[in-house]
Structures are given as C-alpha cells and as structure tokens.
Write a protein that holds these residues in place. Sequence first.
Motif, PDB file in Angstrom:
ATOM      1  N   GLU A 121       0.825  -1.209   0.000  1.00  0.00           N
ATOM      2  CA  GLU A 121       0.000   0.000   0.000  1.00  0.00           C
ATOM      3  C   GLU A 121       0.864   1.267   0.000  1.00  0.00           C
ATOM      4  OE1 GLU A 121      -3.434   0.409  -0.339  1.00  0.00           O
ATOM      5  OE2 GLU A 121      -3.187  -1.683  -0.908  1.00  0.00           O
ATOM      6  N   VAL A 122       1.950   1.255   0.773  1.00  0.00           N
ATOM      7  CA  VAL A 122       2.847   2.419   0.800  1.00  0.00           C
ATOM      8  C   VAL A 122       3.487   2.616  -0.571  1.00  0.00           C
ATOM      9  CG1 VAL A 122       5.023   3.306   1.747  1.00  0.00           C
ATOM     10  CG2 VAL A 122       3.286   2.362   3.284  1.00  0.00           C
ATOM     11  N   GLU A 123       3.936   1.519  -1.188  1.00  0.00           N
ATOM     12  CA  GLU A 123       4.543   1.612  -2.520  1.00  0.00           C
ATOM     13  C   GLU A 123       3.526   2.093  -3.547  1.00  0.00           C
ATOM     14  OE1 GLU A 123       5.993  -2.362  -3.009  1.00  0.00           O
ATOM     15  OE2 GLU A 123       7.799  -1.989  -1.794  1.00  0.00           O
ATOM     16  N   LYS A 124       2.300   1.576  -3.443  1.00  0.00           N
ATOM     17  CA  LYS A 124       1.239   1.985  -4.376  1.00  0.00           C
ATOM     18  C   LYS A 124       0.944   3.473  -4.232  1.00  0.00           C
ATOM     19  CE  LYS A 124      -3.127   0.688  -3.825  1.00  0.00           C
ATOM     20  NZ  LYS A 124      -4.284  -0.214  -3.678  1.00  0.00           N
ATOM     21  N   GLU A 125       0.861   3.936  -2.986  1.00  0.00           N
ATOM     22  CA  GLU A 125       0.590   5.354  -2.755  1.00  0.00           C
ATOM     23  C   GLU A 125       1.724   6.237  -3.256  1.00  0.00           C
ATOM     24  OE1 GLU A 125      -2.189   7.155  -1.818  1.00  0.00           O
ATOM     25  OE2 GLU A 125      -2.941   5.161  -2.264  1.00  0.00           O
ATOM     26  N   ALA A 126       2.964   5.801  -3.045  1.00  0.00           N
ATOM     27  CA  ALA A 126       4.114   6.574  -3.542  1.00  0.00           C
ATOM     28  C   ALA A 126       4.067   6.659  -5.065  1.00  0.00           C
ATOM     29  CB  ALA A 126       5.419   5.935  -3.075  1.00  0.00           C
ATOM     30  N   GLY A 127       3.709   5.556  -5.712  1.00  0.00           N
ATOM     31  CA  GLY A 127       3.588   5.554  -7.168  1.00  0.00           C
ATOM     32  C   GLY A 127       2.470   6.456  -7.655  1.00  0.00           C
ATOM     33  N   LYS A 128       1.325   6.399  -6.969  1.00  0.00           N
ATOM     34  CA  LYS A 128       0.199   7.261  -7.352  1.00  0.00           C
ATOM     35  C   LYS A 128       0.562   8.734  -7.186  1.00  0.00           C
ATOM     36  CE  LYS A 128      -3.820   6.167  -5.513  1.00  0.00           C
ATOM     37  NZ  LYS A 128      -4.838   5.550  -4.624  1.00  0.00           N
ATOM     38  N   MET A 129       1.266   9.050  -6.103  1.00  0.00           N
ATOM     39  CA  MET A 129       1.663  10.433  -5.869  1.00  0.00           C
ATOM     40  C   MET A 129       2.624  10.910  -6.963  1.00  0.00           C
ATOM     41  SD  MET A 129       3.470  12.103  -2.479  1.00  0.00           S
ATOM     42  CE  MET A 129       2.568  10.976  -1.457  1.00  0.00           C
ATOM     43  N   GLN A 130       3.566  10.051  -7.310  1.00  0.00           N
ATOM     44  CA  GLN A 130       4.521  10.400  -8.365  1.00  0.00           C
ATOM     45  C   GLN A 130       3.801  10.597  -9.700  1.00  0.00           C
ATOM     46  OE1 GLN A 130       7.493   7.389  -9.134  1.00  0.00           O
ATOM     47  NE2 GLN A 130       9.001   8.943  -9.658  1.00  0.00           N
ATOM     48  N   ASP A 131       2.877   9.687 -10.020  1.00  0.00           N
ATOM     49  CA  ASP A 131       2.118   9.807 -11.269  1.00  0.00           C
ATOM     50  C   ASP A 131       1.282  11.080 -11.284  1.00  0.00           C
ATOM     51  OD1 ASP A 131       3.152   7.414 -12.132  1.00  0.00           O
ATOM     52  OD2 ASP A 131       1.350   6.242 -11.702  1.00  0.00           O
ATOM     53  N   ARG A 132       0.648  11.399 -10.143  1.00  0.00           N
ATOM     54  CA  ARG A 132      -0.175  12.610 -10.051  1.00  0.00           C
ATOM     55  C   ARG A 132       0.657  13.856 -10.290  1.00  0.00           C
ATOM     56  NH1 ARG A 132      -2.994  10.817  -5.413  1.00  0.00           N
ATOM     57  NH2 ARG A 132      -1.593  12.021  -4.125  1.00  0.00           N
ATOM     58  N   MET A 133       1.826  13.904  -9.672  1.00  0.00           N
ATOM     59  CA  MET A 133       2.686  15.078  -9.828  1.00  0.00           C
ATOM     60  C   MET A 133       3.149  15.225 -11.271  1.00  0.00           C
ATOM     61  SD  MET A 133       4.945  14.884  -6.323  1.00  0.00           S
ATOM     62  CE  MET A 133       6.243  15.871  -7.017  1.00  0.00           C
ATOM     63  N   SER A 134       3.573  14.119 -11.889  1.00  0.00           N
ATOM     64  CA  SER A 134       4.036  14.164 -13.281  1.00  0.00           C
ATOM     65  C   SER A 134       2.908  14.586 -14.205  1.00  0.00           C
ATOM     66  CB  SER A 134       4.567  12.796 -13.714  1.00  0.00           C
ATOM     67  OG  SER A 134       5.650  12.416 -12.924  1.00  0.00           O
ATOM     68  N   SER A 135       1.754  13.977 -14.008  1.00  0.00           N
ATOM     69  CA  SER A 135       0.605  14.283 -14.850  1.00  0.00           C
ATOM     70  C   SER A 135       0.181  15.741 -14.697  1.00  0.00           C
ATOM     71  CB  SER A 135      -0.552  13.349 -14.490  1.00  0.00           C
ATOM     72  OG  SER A 135      -1.707  13.699 -15.197  1.00  0.00           O
ATOM     73  N   PHE A 136       0.178  16.214 -13.462  1.00  0.00           N
ATOM     74  CA  PHE A 136      -0.242  17.589 -13.206  1.00  0.00           C
ATOM     75  C   PHE A 136       0.659  18.583 -13.938  1.00  0.00           C
ATOM     76  CE2 PHE A 136      -0.859  21.523 -10.882  1.00  0.00           C
ATOM     77  CZ  PHE A 136      -2.217  21.514 -10.638  1.00  0.00           C
ATOM     78  N   MET A 137       1.953  18.294 -13.954  1.00  0.00           N
ATOM     79  CA  MET A 137       2.914  19.227 -14.560  1.00  0.00           C
ATOM     80  C   MET A 137       2.755  19.327 -16.073  1.00  0.00           C
ATOM     81  SD  MET A 137       6.280  18.423 -12.278  1.00  0.00           S
ATOM     82  CE  MET A 137       7.280  19.721 -12.973  1.00  0.00           C
ATOM     83  N   ILE A 138       2.313  18.251 -16.718  1.00  0.00           N
ATOM     84  CA  ILE A 138       2.264  18.266 -18.181  1.00  0.00           C
ATOM     85  C   ILE A 138       0.848  18.361 -18.750  1.00  0.00           C
ATOM     86  CG2 ILE A 138       4.444  17.000 -18.401  1.00  0.00           C
ATOM     87  CD1 ILE A 138       2.765  14.485 -19.038  1.00  0.00           C
TER      88      ILE A 138
END
Length: 196
Positions: free
Chosen positions: A127-144
């Motif tokens: 769950e921690v790894e999944k959340e870290a991945g979701k957060m990273q994806d959200r940040m990347s997606s938000f920027m572009i």
Amino acid sequence: MKQALRHFIESFQFLTPEEVTIIVDNTVLRNPKKGEILLREGDVSRECYAVVKGCIREYIIKDGVEKTVSFFVEGDPVNSFSSEVTGCPSKSYFECLEDCIVTVGNDSLIDDMIVRVPRLEKLIRREVEKEAGKMQDRMSSFMISTPEERFVTLINNQPNLIHRVPQVLIASYIGVTPESYSRIKKRVFAKIKEKN
C-alpha cells in the motif's frame, strides 16, 4: 464503526477470517466530523490514517489561498509521509469533507499488528509503494496536463468526487477559478454526451 471496518478489511481477499477478526479487534477507530482538521501545517505528523468511510482533503496555503492537493476516499491511506518519517513539520492540512470513519495508526500500533498478523507487513508495504507511485504519477501528470485534462483524469479515476466535493475545491485541485471550472465541466460533459 467496527462493522464498516470489517467490511473494509474483508476486501483484502488474501486475509483469512481469523486474521480479519484480529485486525478488526485491534484497530483503533475514530469518527472525525465534517470540517475537522486531522493535521495542520506546522504540526509534526505522529499518526497515519486509512479512510473506512468518508472523504478527506489535503491542502496547502500559499499566499493566503488554499490549494487542494489531494482527495482521499474509502480505502485510501492518509498520511504526511515526509513529516512522519523525518519528524519535520507538515506543509499540509488534512480536513474531513464529510463525517468520516478512519483507522488510526502509529509505528508502535503497526508493529504490534504485524506481530499478530505477519502477512500484514506485505500488505502495508504494498500500500505504501502503491501510494508513492500514485503520488509520483499525479505530480508528473499535473505538470504536463491542462486543467481540462486534469478534470478528465479526475472523473475517470474518481467519478463520485464531483458529487461529494464542493465545486470550488475541485476547481482548486485542477488549478483554475470556479468560473473556469464551470466552463471546463460543461465542455467535458458535452463531449462525453456526444460520444454516447
């Protein structure tokens, strides 16, 4: 509250009925009300949560304006990882947007639970790894992405949020004014209607 927790825990199919009972019996629950702040900017996070029922918003205040960062709903862990791990003050607020039921954990409670149910360590790590991945994806997606693309992503990933969360907060989340959000929402739903 315990029945809602049992239903939530049973969704993790790999747990045995005995393990589910151990977890339910030893989990600390809270029932924060709509508007309650679970963590404030400047506080050091000492607890982590998981949403059993309800909706929680993470936001920051920049130049006196609230900026919504995330929404958490049933099944989502809620935590200021950077504050809890480093002991640094939180930069975020966590606010209940609805009356909620949340699990409350800290390092010692989690360690104790892992001793009782060793397979829980795998679930927590995943769950921690999944959340870290979701957060990273959200940040990347938000920027572009454009605000309209952010809104489309939101309705694709969490369609019920637009009925649960005030529009002004969704506007803040996608980075636009409420007026722009209304135009974007109208345009996106018109495109969806055309396709159907």
